[in-house]
Design an enzyme around this catalytic site. Structure first.
Site, short mmCIF file in Angstrom:
data_model
loop_
_atom_site.label_atom_id
_atom_site.label_comp_id
_atom_site.label_asym_id
_atom_site.label_seq_id
_atom_site.Cartn_x
_atom_site.Cartn_y
_atom_site.Cartn_z
CE1 TYR A 56 -3.27 -2.82 0.20
CE2 TYR A 56 -3.14 -2.75 2.59
CZ TYR A 56 -3.64 -3.32 1.43
OH TYR A 56 -4.49 -4.39 1.51
CG HIS A 123 -1.19 -8.52 -0.25
ND1 HIS A 123 -0.67 -7.25 -0.25
CD2 HIS A 123 -2.51 -8.36 -0.50
CE1 HIS A 123 -1.62 -6.37 -0.48
NE2 HIS A 123 -2.76 -7.03 -0.65
#
Length: 313
Positions: A56, A123
């Site tokens: 992110y 992820h």
């Protein structure tokens, strides 16, 4: 705020949780002081689970979150971060090798300014599915590396994340030790497919985390960003539903948050905002029962556009 144990981890987490992706300026440029305050407001409002990733903002979200956590007692929150997806100089990268994910955990610990990660996730495993070794590499290499870190006491629990529910099921069936899954956009007003899999995950003692109650903007008055993968008929149907909610004086964002947190067998739903007022508002909404008559009306408006497979776009 309701607190539910995440699978068999022993962690009782808030039914609404804070996703820190916004702190990485993923959606728009953010201010450091507001981002820090947003985290503080989340904790003050009873949220005790925070999720982030090195991906992110290409490490920015973890860095900003680390600054915010300096002023918050460690016993106030559980922290989740991820491995496998990264980025540098504006370029996205993926590496699910044992060496890289192990190193990634220690890098995250340093950026976050902590000495222990409560939950470490692989992820978006769908990206490894397209790389050499496919999802089997997650089972044979990625997860065992994280299990070893758990054994060493570096992390508390191990999970996986993905948009595709079938991928999560496939890995859970083949790897003992997965303790939680994180899935997004599949327990929302327009798509509740996650509910069909909850029984499977419960049978395997795997906790369930939902994310993105607004379905990445589909269920908002603002509408979807240009990159959104939803097919146009679904976008149009959701726009119609948003307009209907506005006519009723009940923002679709409010209804969407309330609906996503309403299923007690899902431990928590993640939302993300770097705006303290938005955080406070979402907490207030999540602690109220939804207008079920309006929920049913919205579902009828969206109709057979529900559960459209985004990969078909």
């Amino acid at each position: 705020m309701r607190y539910t144990e995440l699978g068999k981890t022993g962690m009782k987490i808030s039914h609404l949780s804070f996703g820190a992706s916004s702190l990485g300026s993923v959606f728009h440029e953010t201010k450091l002081d507001e981002s820090i305050r947003a985290v503080e407001v989340a904790i003050e409002g009873g949220i005790n689970f925070i999720d982030v990733s090195p991906y992110y903002g290409h490490y920015k979200a973890e860095t900003v979150l680390g600054q915010a956590l300096k002023g918050i007692p460690r016993e106030k929150y559980y922290l989740s971060t991820k491995v496998g997806r990264y980025g540098q100089d504006g370029k996205n990268t993926w590496d699910y090798s044992a060496e890289r994910v192990t190193r990634s955990v220690y890098e995250s610990i340093e950026r976050l300014g902590i000495d222990f990660i409560d939950l470490i996730n692989v992820h978006d495993i769908e990206f490894q599915a397209a790389l050499p070794g496919g999802l089997q590499k997650v089972v044979d290499e990625t997860l065992p590396a994280l299990f070893e870190l758990k054994h060493q006491g570096v992390v508390g629990h191990v999970g996986i994340t993905d948009l595709q529910l079938e991928n999560l099921k496939w890995v859970v069936e083949r790897s003992e030790g997965v303790e939680s899954i994180l899935n997004f956009c599949h327990y929302t007003l327009n798509d509740d497919a996650l509910a069909d899999y909850v029984g499977f995950f419960e049978h395997h003692n795997v906790g369930v985390i939902n994310a993105s109650p607004l379905s990445m903007g589909l269920l908002s008055q603002r509408g979807v960003p240009a990159w959104h993968p939803a097919p146009k008929p679904l976008v149009k149907a959701c726009e119609k539903a948003a307009a209907y909610c506005k006519e009723k004086g009940y923002p679709i964002e409010k209804l969407a948050v309330q609906y996503s947190v309403s299923f007690p067998r899902i431990a928590s739903t993640l939302f993300s905002s770097a705006n303290p007022e938005n955080v406070k508002r979402n907490i207030e909404w999540a602690n109220e029962e939804p207008d079920w008559e309006l929920v049913n009306a919205v579902k009828e408006i969206i109709g057979n556009q529900q559960r459209v497979t985004w990969e078909n776009t």
